[in-house]
Design a protein around this motif. Structure first.
Motif, PDB file in Angstrom:
ATOM      1  N   LYS A   1      -3.291   6.291   9.467  1.00  0.00           N
ATOM      2  CA  LYS A   1      -2.419   7.287   9.853  1.00  0.00           C
ATOM      3  C   LYS A   1      -1.988   8.053   8.838  1.00  0.00           C
ATOM      4  CE  LYS A   1       1.325   8.867  12.697  1.00  0.00           C
ATOM      5  NZ  LYS A   1       2.375   8.358  13.645  1.00  0.00           N
ATOM      6  N   HIS A   2      -1.309   7.333   7.624  1.00  0.00           N
ATOM      7  CA  HIS A   2      -0.728   7.867   6.709  1.00  0.00           C
ATOM      8  C   HIS A   2      -1.403   7.988   5.513  1.00  0.00           C
ATOM      9  CE1 HIS A   2       3.212   8.185   8.842  1.00  0.00           C
ATOM     10  NE2 HIS A   2       2.863   6.934   9.626  1.00  0.00           N
ATOM     11  N   GLN A   3      -2.602   7.854   5.363  1.00  0.00           N
ATOM     12  CA  GLN A   3      -3.813   7.841   4.382  1.00  0.00           C
ATOM     13  C   GLN A   3      -2.932   7.038   3.135  1.00  0.00           C
ATOM     14  OE1 GLN A   3      -4.595  11.678   3.583  1.00  0.00           O
ATOM     15  NE2 GLN A   3      -5.779  11.822   5.476  1.00  0.00           N
ATOM     16  N   LEU A   4      -2.798   5.572   3.533  1.00  0.00           N
ATOM     17  CA  LEU A   4      -2.207   4.349   2.254  1.00  0.00           C
ATOM     18  C   LEU A   4      -3.449   3.826   1.945  1.00  0.00           C
ATOM     19  CD1 LEU A   4       0.691   3.215   4.316  1.00  0.00           C
ATOM     20  CD2 LEU A   4       0.512   5.527   2.826  1.00  0.00           C
ATOM     21  N   HIS A   5      -4.034   4.686   0.613  1.00  0.00           N
ATOM     22  CA  HIS A   5      -5.108   3.838   0.114  1.00  0.00           C
ATOM     23  C   HIS A   5      -4.814   3.095  -1.320  1.00  0.00           C
ATOM     24  CE1 HIS A   5      -7.240   7.282   2.378  1.00  0.00           C
ATOM     25  NE2 HIS A   5      -7.118   6.313   3.070  1.00  0.00           N
ATOM     26  N   LYS A   6      -3.687   3.248  -1.833  1.00  0.00           N
ATOM     27  CA  LYS A   6      -3.350   2.700  -3.265  1.00  0.00           C
ATOM     28  C   LYS A   6      -2.669   1.251  -3.057  1.00  0.00           C
ATOM     29  CE  LYS A   6      -1.773   5.338  -6.388  1.00  0.00           C
ATOM     30  NZ  LYS A   6      -0.957   6.098  -7.215  1.00  0.00           N
ATOM     31  N   LEU A   7      -3.147   0.212  -3.677  1.00  0.00           N
ATOM     32  CA  LEU A   7      -2.573  -0.999  -3.757  1.00  0.00           C
ATOM     33  C   LEU A   7      -1.786  -0.884  -5.073  1.00  0.00           C
ATOM     34  CD1 LEU A   7      -2.303  -3.867  -3.047  1.00  0.00           C
ATOM     35  CD2 LEU A   7      -4.086  -4.290  -4.627  1.00  0.00           C
ATOM     36  N   VAL A   8      -0.498  -0.617  -4.687  1.00  0.00           N
ATOM     37  CA  VAL A   8       0.480  -0.419  -5.877  1.00  0.00           C
ATOM     38  C   VAL A   8       1.450  -1.923  -6.118  1.00  0.00           C
ATOM     39  CG1 VAL A   8       0.949   1.914  -5.329  1.00  0.00           C
ATOM     40  CG2 VAL A   8       2.312   0.213  -4.423  1.00  0.00           C
TER      41      VAL A   8
ATOM     42  N   MET B   1       0.971  -1.159   0.109  1.00  0.00           N
ATOM     43  CA  MET B   1       0.028   0.072  -0.010  1.00  0.00           C
ATOM     44  C   MET B   1       0.694   1.212   0.021  1.00  0.00           C
ATOM     45  SD  MET B   1      -2.925  -1.276   0.151  1.00  0.00           S
ATOM     46  CE  MET B   1      -4.105   0.094   0.323  1.00  0.00           C
ATOM     47  N   SER B   2       0.373   2.184  -0.776  1.00  0.00           N
ATOM     48  CA  SER B   2       1.104   3.600  -0.655  1.00  0.00           C
ATOM     49  C   SER B   2       0.121   4.712  -0.846  1.00  0.00           C
ATOM     50  CB  SER B   2       1.980   3.599  -1.871  1.00  0.00           C
ATOM     51  OG  SER B   2       2.541   4.790  -1.807  1.00  0.00           O
ATOM     52  N   ASN B   3       0.577   5.757  -0.523  1.00  0.00           N
ATOM     53  CA  ASN B   3      -0.232   7.110  -0.734  1.00  0.00           C
ATOM     54  C   ASN B   3      -0.033   7.742  -2.082  1.00  0.00           C
ATOM     55  OD1 ASN B   3       2.470   7.833   0.216  1.00  0.00           O
ATOM     56  ND2 ASN B   3       1.421   9.230   1.581  1.00  0.00           N
ATOM     57  N   LYS B   4       1.204   7.457  -2.670  1.00  0.00           N
ATOM     58  CA  LYS B   4       1.587   8.290  -4.048  1.00  0.00           C
ATOM     59  C   LYS B   4       2.780   7.674  -4.391  1.00  0.00           C
ATOM     60  CE  LYS B   4       3.985  11.982  -1.403  1.00  0.00           C
ATOM     61  NZ  LYS B   4       4.051  13.285  -1.287  1.00  0.00           N
ATOM     62  N   ARG B   5       3.439   8.072  -5.597  1.00  0.00           N
ATOM     63  CA  ARG B   5       4.427   7.532  -6.230  1.00  0.00           C
ATOM     64  C   ARG B   5       5.467   7.932  -5.417  1.00  0.00           C
ATOM     65  NH1 ARG B   5       6.063   7.171 -12.011  1.00  0.00           N
ATOM     66  NH2 ARG B   5       8.127   6.384 -12.079  1.00  0.00           N
ATOM     67  N   ASN B   6       6.436   7.022  -4.991  1.00  0.00           N
ATOM     68  CA  ASN B   6       7.724   7.142  -3.989  1.00  0.00           C
ATOM     69  C   ASN B   6       7.173   7.578  -2.477  1.00  0.00           C
ATOM     70  OD1 ASN B   6       9.486   6.372  -5.973  1.00  0.00           O
ATOM     71  ND2 ASN B   6       9.290   8.246  -6.892  1.00  0.00           N
ATOM     72  N   GLY B   7       5.874   7.510  -2.446  1.00  0.00           N
ATOM     73  CA  GLY B   7       5.622   7.724  -0.885  1.00  0.00           C
ATOM     74  C   GLY B   7       5.628   6.720   0.077  1.00  0.00           C
ATOM     75  N   THR B   8       4.870   6.968   1.087  1.00  0.00           N
ATOM     76  CA  THR B   8       5.060   6.066   2.132  1.00  0.00           C
ATOM     77  C   THR B   8       4.581   4.716   1.889  1.00  0.00           C
ATOM     78  OG1 THR B   8       4.474   7.793   3.773  1.00  0.00           O
ATOM     79  CG2 THR B   8       4.271   5.499   4.738  1.00  0.00           C
ATOM     80  N   LEU B   9       5.388   3.533   2.271  1.00  0.00           N
ATOM     81  CA  LEU B   9       4.885   2.167   1.938  1.00  0.00           C
ATOM     82  C   LEU B   9       4.656   1.302   3.122  1.00  0.00           C
ATOM     83  CD1 LEU B   9       8.115   1.709  -0.366  1.00  0.00           C
ATOM     84  CD2 LEU B   9       5.801   2.118  -1.040  1.00  0.00           C
TER      85      LEU B   9
ATOM     86  N   PRO C   1       5.193   0.602 -12.977  1.00  0.00           N
ATOM     87  CA  PRO C   1       5.773   1.689 -13.208  1.00  0.00           C
ATOM     88  C   PRO C   1       5.450   3.002 -13.113  1.00  0.00           C
ATOM     89  CG  PRO C   1       5.645   0.638 -15.551  1.00  0.00           C
ATOM     90  CD  PRO C   1       5.018  -0.301 -14.263  1.00  0.00           C
ATOM     91  N   TYR C   2       3.927   3.123 -13.053  1.00  0.00           N
ATOM     92  CA  TYR C   2       3.408   4.247 -13.143  1.00  0.00           C
ATOM     93  C   TYR C   2       2.552   4.385 -11.329  1.00  0.00           C
ATOM     94  CZ  TYR C   2       4.127   4.547 -17.768  1.00  0.00           C
ATOM     95  OH  TYR C   2       4.842   4.752 -19.121  1.00  0.00           O
ATOM     96  N   TRP C   3       2.746   3.364 -10.742  1.00  0.00           N
ATOM     97  CA  TRP C   3       2.252   3.194  -9.447  1.00  0.00           C
ATOM     98  C   TRP C   3       0.726   3.468  -9.613  1.00  0.00           C
ATOM     99  CZ3 TRP C   3       5.118   3.721  -4.587  1.00  0.00           C
ATOM    100  CH2 TRP C   3       6.556   3.422  -4.716  1.00  0.00           C
TER     101      TRP C   3
END
Length: 87
Positions: free
Chosen positions: A35-42, A1-9, A77-79
């Motif tokens: 807490k870190h708003q990790l909403h993306k399954l990358v 999970m991440s919040n954005k490209r190169n973001g918190t993992l 590659p595009y997260w």
């Protein structure tokens, strides 16, 4: 999970990926992802057993951040958020 490209993992394992990602996206689980708003399954991997999944999770958590990013970008590659691909 991440919040954005190169973001918190966040790395975790589950027996029900769709349900677990839904919980993270809708902040139904208190903790790190909320807490870190990790909403993306990358990135995700499928494993034949719970034991192999837990071992892989443990090993990946020991990786350097650069290794994790390289692994993500090899398949995504595009997260992009992969959640829609699996539901």
């Amino acid at each position: 999970m991440s919040n954005k490209r190169n973001g918190t993992l966040y790395i975790g394992s589950t027996g029900d990926l769709i349900r677990r990602i839904y919980e993270h996206k809708n902040e139904l689980v208190a903790g790190f992802t909320q807490k870190h708003q990790l909403h993306k399954l990358v990135y995700y991997e499928l494993h034949p057993s719970k034991d192999s999944a837990l071992l892989r999770e443990k090993r990946m958590k020991e990786w350097k951040r650069a290794w994790k990013i390289k692994r993500i970008e090899k398949i995504n590659p595009y997260w992009r958020d992969l959640y829609q691909d699996i539901i």
